[in-house]
Design a protein around this motif. Sequence first.
Motif, PDB file in Angstrom:
ATOM      1  N   ALA A  23       0.825  -1.208   0.000  1.00 61.18           N
ATOM      2  CA  ALA A  23       0.000   0.000   0.000  1.00 61.18           C
ATOM      3  C   ALA A  23       0.861   1.260   0.000  1.00 61.18           C
ATOM      4  CB  ALA A  23      -0.925  -0.005   1.211  1.00 61.18           C
ATOM      5  N   ALA A  27       0.909   4.051  -2.948  1.00 54.20           N
ATOM      6  CA  ALA A  27       0.709   5.486  -2.703  1.00 54.20           C
ATOM      7  C   ALA A  27       1.905   6.282  -3.181  1.00 54.20           C
ATOM      8  CB  ALA A  27       0.460   5.731  -1.216  1.00 54.20           C
ATOM      9  N   VAL A  33      -5.344   4.736  -4.212  1.00 50.52           N
ATOM     10  CA  VAL A  33      -5.434   4.006  -2.942  1.00 50.52           C
ATOM     11  C   VAL A  33      -6.796   4.289  -2.328  1.00 50.52           C
ATOM     12  CG1 VAL A  33      -2.955   3.939  -2.477  1.00 50.52           C
ATOM     13  CG2 VAL A  33      -4.274   5.899  -1.736  1.00 50.52           C
ATOM     14  N   TRP A  37      -6.986   5.385   3.481  1.00 52.79           N
ATOM     15  CA  TRP A  37      -5.538   5.207   3.620  1.00 52.79           C
ATOM     16  C   TRP A  37      -4.898   6.537   3.994  1.00 52.79           C
ATOM     17  CZ3 TRP A  37      -2.650   1.297   4.530  1.00 52.79           C
ATOM     18  CH2 TRP A  37      -1.270   1.355   4.324  1.00 52.79           C
TER      19      TRP A  37
END
Length: 192
Positions: A23, A27, A33, A37
């Motif tokens: 993740a 990003a 995303v 998040w």
Amino acid sequence: MLRVVNRVLLGLAGLVLLCVGGAVLAAGAGWPVPSWWPWDGPDDVLLSKAARDRWRDEGWWWPVVIAVLAVVVLLALWWLIAQFRRARLAEVLVDSGDGEGALLRGRALEGVLESEAESLEGVARAHVMLTGRRSAPEARVNLLLEPFASPGDALTRLTEEAVGHARDSAGLGVLPAEVRLRAAKHGAQRVS
């Protein structure tokens, strides 16, 4: 049991690290995303200056951070120490012929094995530890041999006499044994 715990913990740690790392990589690369998040672009930072300053004046913040870190360190040390500890067998299941079986204390069988091994010719000291399952125990034997002892003879007599007697008296079909031999140190002998 420890093997299962190790695999589960390593699997969970790997899964968490893989998800968080993926993740953060997404990003950082500018890929889309989820809205929840906390980082959403390549120029975003982990903690902004405002977020870092917000907790500094709270009286509970630093004690909580230190306590959480101390618990994490203690759990990591416990896990590390558990890796080196061998599980000693507490009891051995002896077939009593009635279908129920009887339980023999593992320490008692270890003590008998040790005393019988130490009574063998050429053995200075013995240490025995039972591992495995109570229905299928395994013995780990450390022998300290006298300087004049023959390792082959000592090993043969140990397996035939001490381990054989323990196997027969406990009613086991087999009693695998891992034997480690060491020689006792001795001074040089003078020849006249």
